[in-house]
Design an enzyme around this catalytic site. Structure first.
Site, PDB file in Angstrom:
ATOM      1  N   HIS A 109       0.834  -1.208   0.000  1.00  0.00           N
ATOM      2  CA  HIS A 109       0.000   0.000   0.000  1.00  0.00           C
ATOM      3  C   HIS A 109       0.868   1.256   0.000  1.00  0.00           C
ATOM      4  CE1 HIS A 109      -3.874  -2.038   1.646  1.00  0.00           C
ATOM      5  NE2 HIS A 109      -3.957  -1.840   0.359  1.00  0.00           N
ATOM      6  N   GLU A 114       0.776 -18.254 -16.149  1.00  0.00           N
ATOM      7  CA  GLU A 114       1.488 -18.011 -14.895  1.00  0.00           C
ATOM      8  C   GLU A 114       2.165 -19.273 -14.385  1.00  0.00           C
ATOM      9  OE1 GLU A 114      -1.457 -15.259 -12.437  1.00  0.00           O
ATOM     10  OE2 GLU A 114      -2.493 -16.920 -13.409  1.00  0.00           O
ATOM     11  N   ASP A 117       3.791 -14.156 -11.039  1.00  0.00           N
ATOM     12  CA  ASP A 117       3.640 -15.547 -10.624  1.00  0.00           C
ATOM     13  C   ASP A 117       4.516 -16.478 -11.455  1.00  0.00           C
ATOM     14  OD1 ASP A 117       2.014 -15.765  -8.363  1.00  0.00           O
ATOM     15  OD2 ASP A 117       0.201 -15.420  -9.519  1.00  0.00           O
ATOM     16  N   CYS A 154       1.026  -8.772 -18.537  1.00  0.00           N
ATOM     17  CA  CYS A 154       0.333  -7.867 -17.614  1.00  0.00           C
ATOM     18  C   CYS A 154       0.971  -7.872 -16.227  1.00  0.00           C
ATOM     19  CB  CYS A 154      -1.144  -8.226 -17.506  1.00  0.00           C
ATOM     20  SG  CYS A 154      -1.472  -9.868 -16.824  1.00  0.00           S
TER      21      CYS A 154
END
Length: 564
Positions: free
Chosen positions: A190, A418, A442, A489
Site C-alpha cells: 500500500h 502463470e 507468478d 500484464c
C-alpha cells in the site's frame, strides 16, 4: 566516488535532502504481562483502544480524500475495518480471559492474523505492515506512549523507515517529504501504491536503510532504485536535470504505443475497478490489459449482486470505446480468501493450492454469474471485451473455460500464463483460446520455486532471469504462429528496458500500472523492432539476471536519452 545504495524503485523521480527517521517505535509488551484480575475493565480498555485507532484512521482517510488522494482514503478506510474486525476483538477478549494484560492481549491476537497473512501469498502478505501499524497504534494508546508518526522538520527532508504505514504515507506533504526510503516493502505494498499516487520518489527494500543517521544528506532516485549518500552538489544538479529532461520528454502527446519503425505495441493499463480509469486515460492507456475483478468481491460477506457487477464492468468498457478491455475472472482462493466461499481446507502452501480457475471450477455458479454479468455489460458498448482465467495449467482447463465463456456469449476467451507447465505447452493451449496474457509475477515465482514474500529469496524473484525470458518466448511463439495475441500484464511490462525485450521476444501488448505508461511508450518509440529482437536474444544468451539486463541495454541506445 562512493557507490549508491541499491533497493527497489517503486515511485519515479529525484529527491535530495537530509535524512529524518520515523519516530516513536512501539516496544513489544512483556510476554509475561498479566492484569490484576478485572478482566472486564481490561477488555474494555483494549477494545476502546482499537476503536480509537479505527476512528483516527477514518479521520485520516477523510483528510486524504479532501486532498484528492482517493487511493489513500480507500486504504485507510480498509485499515479501519481491520481494527474493528469482530474476530480480532474475540481474540483479544479470549487472551484477557486467560489473564493476559490488555496490551499483550492485543499483541498476541494480532500475531495470529499476522502469521496467516504472511503465508498467504502476495496480495495479503503485502498487508502485513498495515496490520503491524494498527497493532502498534493500539498498543501505544494502552501503554501511554507516543503514537508512531512522521517526524517534524523545519526543512524538506528524506523520510527513512523500516517500513511506512499507509496512515502516515497517505498524509505526506510532498513539499516537505521530498522522497522516502524503507528497508522493507515492495511494489505491491500500500505504501508504494500511495507513493506513486502522490508522486513522491520512493525506494523500498533497501538493506540497512535505517542505519543512515539523522541529518545525513542523501540523493534518492525512485526510477533507478538508488540512494547516494552525501552527494556532491554537481551530482544532485545532474540527477535533477536528467529527471527534468525525462519529464519534458514524457509530457508530449501520448499517441499509440509503437516501436521507432512503426511496429504497433498497444499499451494498456492494469486496473482494479472504475476508480482507476481516470488515471489510466490521463497516462494515455489504449485500453485495459488487466481488470482485477477480485476487488469487487474482497472484504464483504456476500458476493456483489449481478447488477453491481454489471455496472462496474460497463463503466470501464464505456471508458475505452474502440479499445480492448481484458477482464480477469475472479482470482480467489489462497492469497485472496472470500468470506462467502468455503475455504479449501488446510493448505500448507496456499500459493500452490486451490486458487484462480481451480477455485472457480469448484464454485461454477460464481464463475457463471460473473461471465453473464460481463456479457450483459459488453452488449451495446464499443469496447472489445476479452475475458481470461487465472492460474490455468493445461489445455483441458483452457478448453473448459473457453466453453463457459462462449456459453455466456463472450466471444474472446483467453488464459493467463502463470504456471510454467502452461508456458511449456503453450502450443496445446493456444488452439483452445483466442489470446494469452503472461503474468510475470507468478510465472517468475513458480519458475524459480521462490516465494515472493521471502526477502532472502529476492534474487530469484527477478523477471530478467534468462529462464523466465525463455518461458515468455516459448509462450509468444505459438501465439504468433496461430495469429493470436500474447500480452504481458505483470510488473515486468512496466520496466521500460524489459518492455523492449518483451516486444523482442514476440509479446504483442503490454499492460502496467498507469504511471508507468509514458516511460514505456518513450522507450519503445526510440528503438526499432530489430533492436528489440537483438536485445532480447542477447538477454536470453546471458547466464544471470544482471548479465541479461546489461546485455540488453547494450543494444538499446535510446535509453540514454531517457536517463535510463
Amino acid at each position: 566516488m562512493p557507490e549508491p545504495l541499491a533497493g527497489a524503485g517503486v515511485s519515479p523521480g529525484v529527491g535530495a535532502g537530509p535524512v529524518r527517521t520515523i519516530a516513536g517505535a512501539v516496544p513489544e509488551p512483556a510476554a509475561d504481562a498479566r492484569h490484576g484480575g478485572d478482566a472486564a475493565a481490561e477488555k474494555a480498555a483494549a477494545l476502546a483502544a482499537l476503536e480509537a485507532v479505527a476512528a483516527d484512521l477514518e479521520d485520516r482517510g477523510a483528510q486524504a480524500g479532501e486532498r484528492g488522494n482517493t487511493s489513500g482514503m480507500e486504504v485507510l478506510n480498509a485499515q479501519a475495518l481491520m481494527a474493528r474486525d469482530p474476530g480480532l476483538a474475540d481474540g483479544v477478549s479470549a487472551k484477557v480471559d486467560e489473564g493476559v494484560a490488555a496490551a499483550r492481549a492485543v499483541y498476541e491476537a494480532f500475531g495470529v492474523y499476522r502469521e496467516m497473512l504472511a503465508g498467504a501469498g502476495e496480495y495479503l502478505a503485502a498487508r502485513v505492515s498495515d496490520l503491524d501499524d494498527i497493532r502498534d497504534r493500539a498498543i501505544a494508546r494502552l501503554l501511554g506512549l507516543p503514537v508512531p508518526g512522521i517526524p517534524e522538520s523545519d526543512e524538506p527532508f528524506v523520510l527513512v523507515a523500516r517500513d511506512l504505514a499507509p496512515a502516515d504515507t497517505a498524509l505526506l506533504d510532498p513539499a516537505m517529504v521530498v522522497a522516502f526510503v524503507t528497508e522493507e516493502g515492495g511494489p505491491t505494498s500500500h505504501t508504494a501504491i500511495i507513493a506513486r499516487t502522490l508522486g513522491v520518489p520512493a525506494v523500498v527494500a533497501l538493506p540497512g536503510a535505517t542505519a543512515l543517521a539523522d541529518g545525513t544528506r542523501v540523493l534518492v532516485d525512485g526510477a533507478a532504485g538508488t540512494v547516494l549518500v552525501e552527494p556532491a552538489e554537481a551530482e544532485i544538479a545532474a540527477a535533477r536535470a536528467a529527471a527534468d529532461a525525462r519529464t519534458a520528454l514524457l509530457s508530449g502527446p501520448a499517441g499509440p504505443g509503437a516501436t521507432k519503425d512503426g511496429h504497433a505495441v498497444p499499451l494498456l493499463a492494469n486496473i482494479g475497478g472504475p476508480r482507476d480509469v481516470e488515471q489510466a486515460l490521463a497516462n494515455g492507456a489504449e485500453g485495459v490489459g488487466l481488470y482485477r475483478t477480485e476487488f469487487l468481491f474482497l472484504d464483504r460477506s456476500d458476493p456483489p449482486s449481478d447488477a453491481e457487477q454489471e455496472e462496474a464492468y460497463r463503466a470501464v468498457l464505456d471508458a475505452f470505446p474502440g479499445g480492448k478491455v481484458v477482464v480477469r475472472t475472479l482470482d480467489a482462493g489462497a492469497d485472496k480468501p472470500l468470506a462467502f466461499l468455503p475455504p479449501p481446507g488446510d493448505e500448507p502452501n496456499p500459493a500452490l493450492g486451490e486458487r484462480g480457475l481451480r477455485m472457480a471450477r469448484s464454485h461454477p455458479d460464481v464463475l457463471r454469474a460473473q461471465l453473464a454479468a460481463l456479457a450483459r455489460a459488453a452488449a451495446g458498448t464499443a469496447a472489445r471485451l476479452e475475458v481470461m482465467a487465472p492460474m490455468v495449467t493445461d489445455a483441458e482447463e483452457a478448453a473448459a473455460f473457453a466453453a463457459e465463456c462462449r456459453t455466456a456469449g463472450i466471444e474472446r476467451p483467453g488464459v493467463m500464463i502463470e504456471v510454467p507447465a502452461a508456458a511449456l505447452r503453450a502450443g496445446d493451449l493456444v488452439t483452445e483460446v483466442e489470446f494469452f496474457s503472461i503474468g510475470t509475477n507468478d510465472l517468475t515465482q513458480y519458475a524459480c520455486a521462490a516465494d515472493r514474500q521471502i526477502g532472502g529469496l529476492a534474487a530469484f524473484q527477478d523477471p530478467w532471469r534468462p529462464a523466465v525470458l525463455d518461458l515468455v518466448a516459448m509462450t509468444a511463439a505459438p501465439a504468433e504462429g496461430a495469429g493470436k495475441s500474447c500480452g504481458v500484464c505483470g510488473e515486468a511490462a512496466g520496466d521500460p528496458v524489459l518492455a523492449c525485450v518483451l516486444v523482442g521476444l514476440g509479446v504483442t501488448t503490454l499492460s502496467m500500472s498507469a504511471p508507468s505508461l509514458p516511460l514505456v511508450r518513450a522507450a519503445l518509440s526510440r528503438h526499432t523492432l530489430d533492436e528489440c529482437r537483438t536485445a532480447a536474444a542477447a538477454a536470453r544468451a546471458a547466464r544471470t539476471a544482471a548479465a541479461a539486463k546489461e546485455a540488453a541495454r547494450a543494444h538499446l541506445p535510446g535509453l540514454a536519452e531517457l536517463g535510463l
